[in-house]
Design a protein around this motif. Structure first.
Motif, PDB file in Angstrom:
ATOM      1  N   THR A  72       0.837  -1.199   0.000  1.00 38.53           N
ATOM      2  CA  THR A  72       0.000   0.000   0.000  1.00 38.53           C
ATOM      3  C   THR A  72       0.871   1.248   0.000  1.00 38.53           C
ATOM      4  O   THR A  72       2.021   1.231   0.444  1.00 38.53           O
ATOM      5  CB  THR A  72      -0.940   0.054   1.226  1.00 38.53           C
ATOM      6  N   ASP A  85      -4.916   5.083   2.536  1.00 38.60           N
ATOM      7  CA  ASP A  85      -3.981   4.116   1.961  1.00 38.60           C
ATOM      8  C   ASP A  85      -4.630   3.496   0.729  1.00 38.60           C
ATOM      9  O   ASP A  85      -5.837   3.262   0.702  1.00 38.60           O
ATOM     10  CB  ASP A  85      -3.535   3.057   2.968  1.00 38.60           C
ATOM     11  N   GLN A  87      -3.989   0.414  -2.320  1.00 38.32           N
ATOM     12  CA  GLN A  87      -3.229  -0.766  -2.729  1.00 38.32           C
ATOM     13  C   GLN A  87      -2.460  -0.477  -4.008  1.00 38.32           C
ATOM     14  O   GLN A  87      -2.991   0.094  -4.950  1.00 38.32           O
ATOM     15  CB  GLN A  87      -4.179  -1.938  -2.969  1.00 38.32           C
TER      16      GLN A  87
END
Length: 153
Positions: A72, A85, A87
């Motif tokens: 992340t 955050d 990915q």
């Protein structure tokens, strides 16, 4: 591409600075993740607080104990308000997780908004209905209990 959102709110009996200090510290993720997920941070020497551009690599075992690499990036940070955050490597086509906190009369209201798209098109939609959505609920139920223990009321 199927798109879903998962939202969760929790009232935490603490101060905004204490909650921020806890949630913005990547090392604390393991404390709020169920043990069966096999969550391990792989990035060495993480700083004490998340910052924009920070990359964090993990290994998780979300299904059948199969190890999965998850990377992340922290894309937005407004101290004592929120961070995001996203990915970069992992099982989803899209994963965007907003972590918001705000001071309220009885403590801190924490809000999580997870926007995600499973992989595999039609099969991903079926997996969301049968597995993914329930797994997210289970993980966030665990987090709720963990925060209650970390910040007792």
């Amino acid at each position: 591409m199927a798109f879903y959102q998962f939202k969760r709110e929790q009232l935490i009996n603490s101060t905004i600075s204490e909650v921020w200090d806890f949630i913005s510290r990547p090392q604390n993720l393991k404390r709020i993740t169920p043990n069966y997920m096999g969550f391990d941070i792989r990035t060495p020497d993480l700083p004490d607080a998340a910052y924009e551009g920070m990359i964090i690599a993990y290994t998780v075992r979300p299904l059948l104990a199969i190890p999965t690499t998850w990377v992340t990036e922290i894309t937005h940070v407004v101290p004592q308000k929120y961070f995001v955050d996203e990915q970069r490597v992992g099982p989803y086509q899209l994963w965007h997780h907003e972590h918001h906190i705000e001071a309220v009369e009885n403590g801190v209201l924490m809000k999580d908004i997870v926007s995600y798209s499973p992989p595999l098109g039609f099969l991903g939609r079926i997996a969301n209905t049968l597995i993914i959505r329930r797994k997210l609920e289970e993980i966030f139920d665990y987090r709720t209990k963990a925060f209650e223990e970390i910040f007792p009321g």
